[in-house]
Motif scaffolding. Structure first.
Motif, short mmCIF file in Angstrom:
data_model
loop_
_atom_site.label_atom_id
_atom_site.label_comp_id
_atom_site.label_asym_id
_atom_site.label_seq_id
_atom_site.Cartn_x
_atom_site.Cartn_y
_atom_site.Cartn_z
N ALA A 63 0.84 -1.21 0.00
CA ALA A 63 0.00 0.00 0.00
C ALA A 63 0.87 1.26 0.00
O ALA A 63 0.61 2.21 -0.74
CB ALA A 63 -0.93 -0.01 1.21
N ALA A 64 1.91 1.26 0.84
CA ALA A 64 2.81 2.41 0.91
C ALA A 64 3.52 2.63 -0.43
O ALA A 64 3.65 3.77 -0.91
CB ALA A 64 3.83 2.21 2.03
N ARG A 65 3.97 1.55 -1.07
CA ARG A 65 4.65 1.68 -2.37
C ARG A 65 3.68 2.14 -3.45
O ARG A 65 4.06 2.92 -4.34
CB ARG A 65 5.28 0.34 -2.75
CG ARG A 65 6.52 -0.01 -1.92
CD ARG A 65 7.32 -1.13 -2.57
NE ARG A 65 8.51 -1.43 -1.79
CZ ARG A 65 9.66 -0.77 -1.87
NH1 ARG A 65 9.75 0.27 -2.69
NH2 ARG A 65 10.70 -1.12 -1.15
N ALA A 66 2.45 1.68 -3.41
CA ALA A 66 1.47 2.10 -4.41
C ALA A 66 1.21 3.59 -4.32
O ALA A 66 1.08 4.28 -5.34
CB ALA A 66 0.17 1.32 -4.23
N ILE A 67 1.14 4.11 -3.09
CA ILE A 67 0.93 5.54 -2.89
C ILE A 67 2.21 6.31 -3.18
O ILE A 67 2.18 7.48 -3.60
CB ILE A 67 0.46 5.82 -1.45
CG1 ILE A 67 -0.89 5.13 -1.19
CG2 ILE A 67 0.33 7.32 -1.19
CD1 ILE A 67 -1.30 5.13 0.28
N GLY A 68 3.36 5.65 -2.97
CA GLY A 68 4.65 6.32 -3.12
C GLY A 68 4.96 7.21 -1.95
O GLY A 68 5.51 8.32 -2.11
N ILE A 69 4.61 6.75 -0.74
CA ILE A 69 4.78 7.56 0.46
C ILE A 69 5.81 6.90 1.38
O ILE A 69 5.71 5.73 1.71
CB ILE A 69 3.42 7.75 1.17
CG1 ILE A 69 3.54 8.74 2.32
CG2 ILE A 69 2.84 6.42 1.67
CD1 ILE A 69 2.18 9.21 2.82
N PRO A 70 6.85 7.64 1.78
CA PRO A 70 7.93 7.03 2.57
C PRO A 70 7.60 6.82 4.05
O PRO A 70 8.23 6.00 4.71
CB PRO A 70 9.08 8.02 2.41
CG PRO A 70 8.41 9.33 2.20
CD PRO A 70 7.16 9.04 1.43
N VAL A 71 6.64 7.56 4.57
CA VAL A 71 6.26 7.42 5.98
C VAL A 71 4.73 7.42 6.04
O VAL A 71 4.09 8.38 5.61
CB VAL A 71 6.80 8.58 6.85
CG1 VAL A 71 6.36 8.40 8.30
CG2 VAL A 71 8.32 8.65 6.76
N THR A 72 4.16 6.34 6.55
CA THR A 72 2.69 6.27 6.58
C THR A 72 2.22 5.33 7.68
O THR A 72 2.95 4.44 8.12
CB THR A 72 2.14 5.80 5.22
OG1 THR A 72 0.72 5.78 5.26
CG2 THR A 72 2.64 4.40 4.88
N GLY A 73 0.99 5.54 8.08
CA GLY A 73 0.31 4.62 8.98
C GLY A 73 -0.82 3.96 8.21
O GLY A 73 -1.77 4.63 7.79
#
Length: 607
Positions: free
Chosen positions: A534-544
């Motif tokens: 999910a984090a890679r799909a969004i392209g976000i390095p820091v997420t919950g």
């Protein structure tokens, strides 16, 4: 719900020490407690020091030379907090080592055990016992971490569990077996042959998520009765001068101020106590944990708007601006995807991640009615908003749905209806596309004591949550709370029977009083993979990443949402702040850590 009044089989079945029972019985019969005689003709042991795991107690009254106190403090080990107590001439100690030590801004309080009177009110829902298992040591450290205290090597607890100089007591939930709080006591007579037959209280800590009231008071009373039964004369403690909540409790129990002083060594743990002011005082806990980790590494910090959590970190000519755990490394596109729950859901569905069924409220009344009929229970929430605002869970009637849509619509033009997925709310913190922490979030609940109303219990629980989180978590007494109470057949005036548990909200968001329970070591690999994808799909390095799961150890899940600014402080002692600063400034990592990251194939470790 009925709860047992005795601990479950296999646990220590002595909720109170036998000596404390004897003391109460004698006082009820008008008898004076026995005075245990000790040999004091030789005087106290000179230059006495006692190791408590988190640091050493240096008993100042046993030192004849102030220089020796400063020298003893210089022997403090890394990541420990030594305390020189009962220092007769603190000004002399400070004058001899002004760059090394400082006067601790704490008050000393004393309880005269000969006049102390035990409470006749028995605690409800938990019992007190000694440390009996290695898992107890782990539970104590968990509470220490939640309270920002220095942890103790578990083996130290275990090796000293039978020592008569130091004693550890714990409060355990009668139903769940969870450790709710802990206290440490020191017998001065045994520690250094104290001619005054004194004792002291250390490390009183209650789990900030404990639902029972009176845990701290019960632990203090138990320790006082334990030492009184052993013939000790008084019980002393040290408390920060501005800890009004603790001071109120101690004075209620009969403690009074005494003119004794403590001296500590200047170290990173104590920094805010001797710098004159807390440079992070305007920051909330989520920003503060990052700022302190950065300062620990020598990274320059500029707080630009503390109230809103904005700061800038600089090292080696590089500056990165942040708002709590949101940094310039998160793109505007990634942030906008997280901000719009419909966009997030569409991306997750395309990525192959399981998502719940969903429609928008403006699909028409017939569509909304059909959606409710198809799923029986639904969730209504605004498409944009965070911290659980405007979220209504477990709605079963159109009347409830209509009200929820109206309330959520006040916060956002687009309102979503989701199927209500049964299970637990799992938050996974992903930094640099690796899992750093995982925790189950549970809705707030209260436990009755047979005296207070539901409204009073909610207010008390809310105050404890706010005090433990720097004001970030509390239970609002709003329409959602009242609806949850009504669904359970209660209102704010109901007096819950002792031991009965009542969930007061459906949502588990921490800002509305939810509690968090670490499961990092047991979370199922499928859930970890889903969060990282999910984090890679969004392209976000820091997420919950929030998932609804049947159990954190099972592979079943449904994706709920992604948070672009997760609260890293909520997951201590997991190294969330450390990994965040690693991401921003890889060269600030110790060489051994960088090497380990490189060996595991993390390409960002070489950035």
């Amino acid at each position: 719900m009925t709860t047992r009044k005795t601990p479950p089989s296999g646990r220590d079945s002595r909720p109170r020490d036998a000596g404390a029972h004897r003391l109460k019985r004698m006082r009820n019969q008008g008898m004076k407690p026995p005075i245990e005689t000790r040999r004091t003709d030789t005087g106290p042991t000179p230059d006495s020091v006692l190791d408590l795991g988190w640091g050493r107690l240096i008993f100042g009254q046993t030192f004849t030379d102030p220089d020796r106190i400063a020298e003893a403090l210089e022997g403090e080990l890394p990541d420990r907090r030594d305390i020189a107590v009962y220092v007769r001439d603190p000004h002399v100690v400070l004058a001899n080592a002004p760059q090394e030590v400082f006067l601790d801004p704490s008050h000393t309080y004393r309880l005269e055990l000969s006049t102390y009177r035990a409470s006749r009110r028995a605690q409800s829902g938990f019992f007190l016992r000694r440390l009996t298992a290695r898992t107890d040591a782990e539970a104590i450290n968990r509470i220490y971490a939640a309270r920002g205290m220095v942890p103790v090597p578990p083996d130290f607890f275990w090796s000293t569990r039978d020592a008569r100089t130091v004693c550890y007591f714990l409060a355990e939930d009668e139903t769940t077996g969870e450790i709710l709080g802990t206290i440490t006591g020191v017998d001065h007579s045994r520690a250094f042959n104290d001619p005054e037959r004194g004792s002291s209280l250390w490390c009183l800590a209650v789990d900030p998520q404990a639902r029972h009231s009176g845990v701290g008071e019960a632990l203090v009373r138990h320790l006082a009765e334990y030492f009184a039964a052993r013939g000790l004369a008084h019980l002393d403690l040290s408390v920060m001068h501005d800890n009004t909540q603790a001071i109120t409790l101690y004075e209620k129990l009969g403690f009074y101020r005494v003119p004794y002083f403590s001296v500590k060594r200047k170290n990173p743990i104590n920094e805010t106590l001797y710098t004159g002011s807390d440079h992070d005082e305007t920051l909330n806990p989520y920003a503060r944990i990052i700022v302190r980790e950065a300062r620990r590494r020598g990274i320059r910090v500029e707080v630009t708007d503390g109230e809103r959590g904005f700061f800038a970190l600089s090292q080696g000519g590089r500056t990165i601006r942040c708002r709590e755990s949101l940094s310039e490394l998160t793109s505007a596109v990634a942030m906008s995807i997280c901000d719009d729950k419909t966009a997030t859901r569409a991306l997750m569905e395309k990525t192959g991640i399981d998502v719940p069924a969903e429609i928008t409220a403006d699909a028409g009344r017939e569509a909304v009615e059909a959606f409710l009929a198809a799923h029986a229970r639904v969730v209504v929430k605004p498409a944009r908003r965070e911290q659980g605002r405007g979220v209504f869970v477990g709605l079963t009637t159109m009347e409830e749905v209509d009200h929820a849509i109206e309330e959520a619509g006040r916060l956002c033009d687009t309102v979503l209806l989701e199927e209500c997925v049964e299970g637990e709310d799992l938050r996974l913190i992903v930094i640099n596309y690796r899992l750093v922490a995982a925790a189950v979030r549970r809705p707030p609940s209260i436990i009755g004591d047979g005296r207070k109303t539901v409204g009073e219990l909610i207010a008390s629980q809310s105050r404890r949550r706010a005090a433990a989180t720097g004001g970030e978590s509390s239970i609002p007494l709003d329409a959602e709370t009242l609806r949850t109470l009504k669904a359970g057949g209660h209102d704010t005036e109901t007096v819950l029977p002792a031991g009965e548990e009542l969930q007061v909200r459906r949502t588990a968001n921490l800002h509305t009083g939810g509690t968090i329970h670490d499961v990092t070591d047991i979370v199922h690999p499928v859930l970890v993979d889903a969060a990282v994808r999910a984090a890679r799909a969004i392209g976000i390095p820091v997420t919950g990443i929030d998932l609804m799961v049947r159990n954190p150890t099972a592979p079943d899940y449904r994706f709920i949402e992604a948070n672009e600014r997760p609260g890293l402080a909520n997951h201590e002692p997991q190294p969330t702040a450390e990994r965040f600063v690693d991401l921003l400034f890889p060269q600030s990592m110790p060489a051994t850590v960088r090497q380990a990251a490189a060996e595991t194939g993390n390409p960002e470790a070489h950035a």
